[in-house]
Motif scaffolding. Structure first.
Motif, PDB file in Angstrom:
ATOM      1  N   ARG A 107       0.829  -1.202   0.000  1.00  0.00           N
ATOM      2  CA  ARG A 107       0.000   0.000   0.000  1.00  0.00           C
ATOM      3  C   ARG A 107       0.868   1.259   0.000  1.00  0.00           C
ATOM      4  O   ARG A 107       0.599   2.214  -0.731  1.00  0.00           O
ATOM      5  N   PHE A 108       1.895   1.273   0.835  1.00  0.00           N
ATOM      6  CA  PHE A 108       2.789   2.434   0.868  1.00  0.00           C
ATOM      7  C   PHE A 108       3.509   2.611  -0.465  1.00  0.00           C
ATOM      8  O   PHE A 108       3.597   3.729  -1.004  1.00  0.00           O
ATOM      9  N   GLU A 109       4.029   1.518  -1.022  1.00  0.00           N
ATOM     10  CA  GLU A 109       4.778   1.623  -2.281  1.00  0.00           C
ATOM     11  C   GLU A 109       3.879   2.079  -3.425  1.00  0.00           C
ATOM     12  O   GLU A 109       4.344   2.770  -4.344  1.00  0.00           O
ATOM     13  N   GLN A 110       2.600   1.722  -3.355  1.00  0.00           N
ATOM     14  CA  GLN A 110       1.682   2.191  -4.387  1.00  0.00           C
ATOM     15  C   GLN A 110       1.527   3.707  -4.323  1.00  0.00           C
ATOM     16  O   GLN A 110       1.540   4.391  -5.344  1.00  0.00           O
ATOM     17  N   TRP A 111       1.409   4.267  -3.108  1.00  0.00           N
ATOM     18  CA  TRP A 111       1.333   5.714  -2.968  1.00  0.00           C
ATOM     19  C   TRP A 111       2.647   6.380  -3.382  1.00  0.00           C
ATOM     20  O   TRP A 111       2.641   7.480  -3.960  1.00  0.00           O
ATOM     21  N   ALA A 112       3.776   5.715  -3.108  1.00  0.00           N
ATOM     22  CA  ALA A 112       5.067   6.274  -3.515  1.00  0.00           C
ATOM     23  C   ALA A 112       5.188   6.332  -5.030  1.00  0.00           C
ATOM     24  O   ALA A 112       5.812   7.261  -5.579  1.00  0.00           O
TER      25      ALA A 112
ATOM     26  N   ALA B 228      -1.485   6.518   8.329  1.00  0.00           N
ATOM     27  CA  ALA B 228      -1.110   7.678   7.515  1.00  0.00           C
ATOM     28  C   ALA B 228      -0.477   7.245   6.199  1.00  0.00           C
ATOM     29  O   ALA B 228      -0.916   7.656   5.115  1.00  0.00           O
ATOM     30  N   LEU B 229       0.543   6.391   6.261  1.00  0.00           N
ATOM     31  CA  LEU B 229       1.348   6.100   5.074  1.00  0.00           C
ATOM     32  C   LEU B 229       0.696   5.094   4.132  1.00  0.00           C
ATOM     33  O   LEU B 229       1.160   4.929   3.002  1.00  0.00           O
ATOM     34  N   CYS B 230      -0.337   4.402   4.570  1.00  0.00           N
ATOM     35  CA  CYS B 230      -1.057   3.498   3.673  1.00  0.00           C
ATOM     36  C   CYS B 230      -2.328   4.127   3.127  1.00  0.00           C
ATOM     37  O   CYS B 230      -3.101   3.468   2.422  1.00  0.00           O
TER      38      CYS B 230
ATOM     39  N   GLY C 279      -0.995 -10.148   7.477  1.00  0.00           N
ATOM     40  CA  GLY C 279      -2.427 -10.088   7.246  1.00  0.00           C
ATOM     41  C   GLY C 279      -3.146  -9.284   8.314  1.00  0.00           C
ATOM     42  O   GLY C 279      -4.038  -8.483   8.014  1.00  0.00           O
ATOM     43  N   LEU C 280      -2.773  -9.467   9.580  1.00  0.00           N
ATOM     44  CA  LEU C 280      -3.434  -8.742  10.662  1.00  0.00           C
ATOM     45  C   LEU C 280      -3.080  -7.261  10.623  1.00  0.00           C
ATOM     46  O   LEU C 280      -3.942  -6.406  10.873  1.00  0.00           O
ATOM     47  N   LEU C 281      -1.833  -6.936  10.293  1.00  0.00           N
ATOM     48  CA  LEU C 281      -1.440  -5.531  10.227  1.00  0.00           C
ATOM     49  C   LEU C 281      -2.236  -4.808   9.142  1.00  0.00           C
ATOM     50  O   LEU C 281      -2.680  -3.665   9.333  1.00  0.00           O
ATOM     51  N   LEU C 282      -2.437  -5.474   8.003  1.00  0.00           N
ATOM     52  CA  LEU C 282      -3.232  -4.869   6.933  1.00  0.00           C
ATOM     53  C   LEU C 282      -4.712  -4.817   7.314  1.00  0.00           C
ATOM     54  O   LEU C 282      -5.394  -3.822   7.046  1.00  0.00           O
TER      55      LEU C 282
ATOM     56  N   TRP D  51      -9.532   0.303  10.406  1.00  0.00           N
ATOM     57  CA  TRP D  51      -9.454   1.708  10.799  1.00  0.00           C
ATOM     58  C   TRP D  51      -9.931   2.614   9.656  1.00  0.00           C
ATOM     59  O   TRP D  51     -10.676   3.578   9.878  1.00  0.00           O
ATOM     60  N   ALA D  52      -9.483   2.310   8.422  1.00  0.00           N
ATOM     61  CA  ALA D  52      -9.848   3.151   7.285  1.00  0.00           C
ATOM     62  C   ALA D  52     -11.351   3.146   7.044  1.00  0.00           C
ATOM     63  O   ALA D  52     -11.940   4.166   6.654  1.00  0.00           O
ATOM     64  N   GLU D  53     -12.004   2.008   7.296  1.00  0.00           N
ATOM     65  CA  GLU D  53     -13.441   1.935   7.069  1.00  0.00           C
ATOM     66  C   GLU D  53     -14.218   2.782   8.078  1.00  0.00           C
ATOM     67  O   GLU D  53     -15.283   3.318   7.774  1.00  0.00           O
ATOM     68  N   VAL D  54     -13.684   2.923   9.298  1.00  0.00           N
ATOM     69  CA  VAL D  54     -14.362   3.712  10.332  1.00  0.00           C
ATOM     70  C   VAL D  54     -13.960   5.177  10.255  1.00  0.00           C
ATOM     71  O   VAL D  54     -14.796   6.083  10.311  1.00  0.00           O
ATOM     72  N   ALA D  55     -12.639   5.438  10.148  1.00  0.00           N
ATOM     73  CA  ALA D  55     -12.141   6.818  10.215  1.00  0.00           C
ATOM     74  C   ALA D  55     -12.167   7.533   8.878  1.00  0.00           C
ATOM     75  O   ALA D  55     -12.086   8.762   8.834  1.00  0.00           O
ATOM     76  N   ARG D  56     -12.213   6.785   7.779  1.00  0.00           N
ATOM     77  CA  ARG D  56     -12.266   7.351   6.431  1.00  0.00           C
ATOM     78  C   ARG D  56     -11.124   8.360   6.185  1.00  0.00           C
ATOM     79  O   ARG D  56     -11.364   9.555   5.901  1.00  0.00           O
ATOM     80  N   PRO D  57      -9.875   7.914   6.282  1.00  0.00           N
ATOM     81  CA  PRO D  57      -8.744   8.826   6.052  1.00  0.00           C
ATOM     82  C   PRO D  57      -8.637   9.223   4.586  1.00  0.00           C
ATOM     83  O   PRO D  57      -9.078   8.493   3.688  1.00  0.00           O
ATOM     84  N   THR D  58      -8.025  10.373   4.341  1.00  0.00           N
ATOM     85  CA  THR D  58      -7.828  10.884   2.985  1.00  0.00           C
ATOM     86  C   THR D  58      -6.356  11.237   2.800  1.00  0.00           C
ATOM     87  O   THR D  58      -5.613  11.407   3.779  1.00  0.00           O
ATOM     88  N   PRO D  59      -5.909  11.383   1.564  1.00  0.00           N
ATOM     89  CA  PRO D  59      -4.516  11.801   1.338  1.00  0.00           C
ATOM     90  C   PRO D  59      -4.209  13.194   1.877  1.00  0.00           C
ATOM     91  O   PRO D  59      -3.041  13.549   2.024  1.00  0.00           O
ATOM     92  N   GLN D  60      -5.211  13.971   2.156  1.00  0.00           N
ATOM     93  CA  GLN D  60      -4.977  15.318   2.691  1.00  0.00           C
ATOM     94  C   GLN D  60      -4.794  15.328   4.205  1.00  0.00           C
ATOM     95  O   GLN D  60      -4.445  16.365   4.782  1.00  0.00           O
ATOM     96  N   ASP D  61      -5.004  14.201   4.849  1.00  0.00           N
ATOM     97  CA  ASP D  61      -4.896  14.145   6.311  1.00  0.00           C
ATOM     98  C   ASP D  61      -3.437  14.208   6.761  1.00  0.00           C
ATOM     99  O   ASP D  61      -2.531  13.712   6.075  1.00  0.00           O
TER     100      ASP D  61
END
Length: 709
Positions: free
Chosen positions: A21-26, A249-251, A210-213, A219-229
């Motif tokens: 996930r991080f490498e995809q954003w990179a 943050a980084l994923c 698997g658990l870390l992802l 968390w993402a489903e509840v908090a709905r993070p965005t790239p602007q956060d």
């Protein structure tokens, strides 16, 4: 009873990882900010390239696949680079606490890593010579980038768009075709991180890829993070909240705001939130109150109920509070301090679940509750997780198919479907007779007093028995439900307040007033760090040894008492010799028949010895009387009264024997000079004896009476 929350994201087996996930954003946004550390920072492309370079160093050192690498550095930006590099090299990481070397060494001993990545400054404190192989992070040029520029921060940087500049292709012996293990899916069961349990004796908790992802996606489903956060973690880097939470943050394409120094200081957090426009803050209950209540109210005269959102925190859209219990009234206070539309989440989860388990925010309540200051709600399970309550204990089931994790915390599934926190099993108190009580209900009832913001009930060995209940209380930080500067209650008032709410035998015997309850680096209330009183000598164990919490008596105390007795007898002999010099004829027994002459002579001896003992007590007795912990004024009066009672008999009897019975002026003078003061002294001694000793557990710092704002 079981509470579950499912999500389609966890219904199929996946080979995805947080590294992917991080490498995809990179690759997609190489020029976007990834790390912000004061005036410096790294873009996604720069962070990915530096992690590649460190990963090659690890591979060149012979790091085997799946090896555990401990990372211990005070430079938080370098720490994130190291975590990504370890994953890229196919290993698993464990973050070591470098702020407390003692804690860091315990974490190293529990994790048993193969390699330690650290700096020269921390190596001496962490490496005792017999531990893991050390690779120095500062052996090459610093990994943090230069001053942040608008171009590198907000838009694509000049040069290769994939961030390959300064990457592994530029190093001798490595070609652009080199593939790091991070590009290949690790085996499903391979460990990604080893987290610390956060207990006094830390326990190494392995967490798979698997658990870390899954934790990140929940968390993402509840908090709905965005790239602007922009995310900021106030807790230590060795705590699960950061060691597993950096993925939030980084994923998701956001930025991670880090301290430019070794760790966040309370005063710096508020500045960073305002200047770096932090949108998501991850903190503990005390940190949230310190930021949004304590700091915001300094210099403010308006009542807390009329205060609105804090201007310094206007950028926050989400406040995630974890680490310890958060009561509903505290959560409501934090909600009021944020701008409209911002969210306050109470996040609960152990290291075994990568810090994710349940979450709660106020809109989940179906109706208002009557006692918000006594209730802490954990809410509902994160997507893919399940929360169960077996025999009163909360168990969390992660989405990776593992067994239920017993948390050691007690809970209740309410009729409204929400999980309620009910205390910790390890905090149970054993009373004399073997009866056990749960302190949490008592602590919650104590919190309902308007002058108390936090409370801990603890069993402490005391002078009146092997164990007594002591309440440690701290003032409220303020808020819409708590009057400002409400007075602390005395123990009698507190017991009256608890009457009818808790059993009488569960009420505290004493109350200790503190500015704030001590907490661990993870934000939990630290019961082991509570101050223990120094008990008076009466509470010490026989044989000259101290009790559990008492100071040992000096070894020469018994011999000092013998010396005082001998000194009193010697002074009495001197008084007997001086009697005939000061009052000639007062002890003449020539005309007195036996046995009365002998009895009167013994009386004269007692008077002289009493005088000698009185002199010794006058100069040495007050220190011993102070140990009884009566009031200082009463102690001083009683000390003088006892001294007078002992000293006065020798001169008084001699004056009386030389005074004629019909010499009324002399008789009246003697009565008023000796007898009436003796009566007054007797009253003072009686008052001293019946007065209640000051409780050795009741600490009241006068500074606590001053406003803590």
């Amino acid at each position: 009873m079981t509470q579950g929350s499912e999500s389609v994201r966890f219904g199929k087996r996946t080979t995805d990882t947080v590294l992917h996930r991080f490498e995809q954003w990179a690759r997609d946004t190489p020029g976007a900010r990834a790390l912000i550390a004061g005036p410096d920072g790294l873009t996604y492309g720069e962070l990915d390239a530096r992690a590649d370079r460190l990963a090659h160093r690890l591979l060149d050192s012979g790091l085997p696949p799946g090896a555990l690498v401990a990372v211990g550095t005070a430079r938080q930006s370098e720490l994130v680079v190291a975590l990504l590099a370890v994953l890229k090299a196919g290993g698993s990481y464990a973050v070591i606490d470098v702020e407390s070397p003692r804690s860091g060494r315990r974490q190293l001993a529990a994790a048993e890593p193969l390699v330690l990545l650290t700096d020269a400054a921390q190596q001496a404190a962490l490496d005792n010579g017999g531990g893991p192989r050390v690779i120095r992070l500062d052996a090459e040029p610093a990994a943090i980038g230069g001053p942040r520029t608008e171009q590198s921060a907000d838009g694509p940087a000049d040069g290769p768009a994939d961030g390959a500049a300064n990457g592994p292709a530029d190093r001798p012996g490595h070609s652009p075709e080199d593939r790091l293990p991070g590009a290949v899916a690790p085996p499903p069961g391979r460990t990604a991180a080893v987290l610390s349990s956060g207990a006094v004796e830390p326990r190494a908790v392995p967490v798979g890829h698997g658990l870390l992802l899954a934790a990140h996606e929940a968390w993402a489903e509840v908090a709905r993070p965005t790239p602007q956060d922009r995310h900021l973690f106030t807790v230590g880097t060795g705590v699960t909240a950061f060691a597993a939470g950096w993925t939030r943050a980084l994923c998701s394409g956001g930025a991670l705001v880090l301290s430019p120094r070794s760790a966040w200081q309370p005063g710096d957090i508020r500045t960073a939130v305002e200047t770096d426009r932090v949108t998501v803050l991850h903190t503990d209950p005390a940190g949230a109150a310190r930021l949004l209540v304590h700091e915001a109210e300094r210099g403010t005269l308006a009542p807390a109920a009329h205060r609105g959102a804090d201007p310094a925190c206007r950028s926050l859209r989400l406040l995630a509070v974890s680490g310890d219990r958060l009561y509903l009234d505290e959560q409501a206070t934090l909600q009021v301090r944020l701008r409209p539309g911002a969210r306050v989440l109470n996040v609960y989860g152990p290291a075994e679940c990568a810090g994710i388990g349940t979450w709660f925010e106020l809109p989940q309540l179906p109706r208002p509750l009557d006692d918000p200051e006594e209730i802490s709600l954990l809410g509902t399970a994160f997507p893919g997780f399940r929360a169960e309550v077996h025999d009163g204990e909360i168990r969390l089931v992660p989405p990776d198919g593992a067994d239920a994790v017993p948390t050691g915390d007690m809970g209740l599934l309410r009729e409204d479907g929400l999980l309620e926190y009910r205390g910790r099993l390890r905090d149970r108190i054993t009373l004399p007779g073997g009866r056990m009580i749960d302190p949490y209900p008592v602590e919650s009832a104590i919190r309902s007093h308007e002058g108390i913001g936090a409370a801990i009930l603890k069993g402490v060995d005391g002078p009146r028995g092997p164990r007594r209940l002591v309440a440690y209380v701290a003032p409220p930080p303020g808020g819409p439900t708590v009057p400002a500067r409400a007075p602390f209650p005395a123990i009698e008032e507190l017991r009256d307040h608890l009457a009818g709410k808790v059993l009488r035998e569960e009420c505290p015997r004493t109350v200790i007033r503190l500015r704030a309850l001590p907490r661990t680096t993870a934000g939990q209330e630290d019961r082991d760090a509570l101050p223990l009183p120094i008990l008076p000598a009466a509470a010490q164990k026989p044989g000259g040894k101290s009790g559990k919490y008492g100071a040992a008596a000096p070894q020469g105390e018994a011999s000092a008492g013998c010396a005082a007795g001998c000194g009193g007898a010697a002074l009495g002999l001197v008084a007997l010799i001086l009697t005939n010099l000061l009052w000639p004829g007062s002890t003449d027994l020539t005309g007195v028949p036996q046995p009365w002459a002998f009895l009167f002579f013994v009386l004269y001896l007692f008077e002289c010895v009493a005088f000698g003992v009185g002199v010794v007590f006058l100069f040495g007795g007050r220190a011993r009387m102070l140990r009884q912990r009566r009031g200082p004024s009463l102690t001083a009066a009683a000390h003088l009264a006892v001294s007078y009672l002992l000293l006065s008999w020798w001169p008084q009897d001699n004056f009386y024997r030389l005074a004629a019975k019909q010499d009324w002026p002399r008789q009246a003078a003697l009565v008023y000079a000796f007898n009436i003061p003796l009566m007054i002294a007797g009253v003072i001694v009686a008052a001293y004896v019946v007065s209640k000793p000051a409780d050795p557990f009741d600490f009241h710092d006068p500074a606590d009476d001053r406003p803590d704002r």
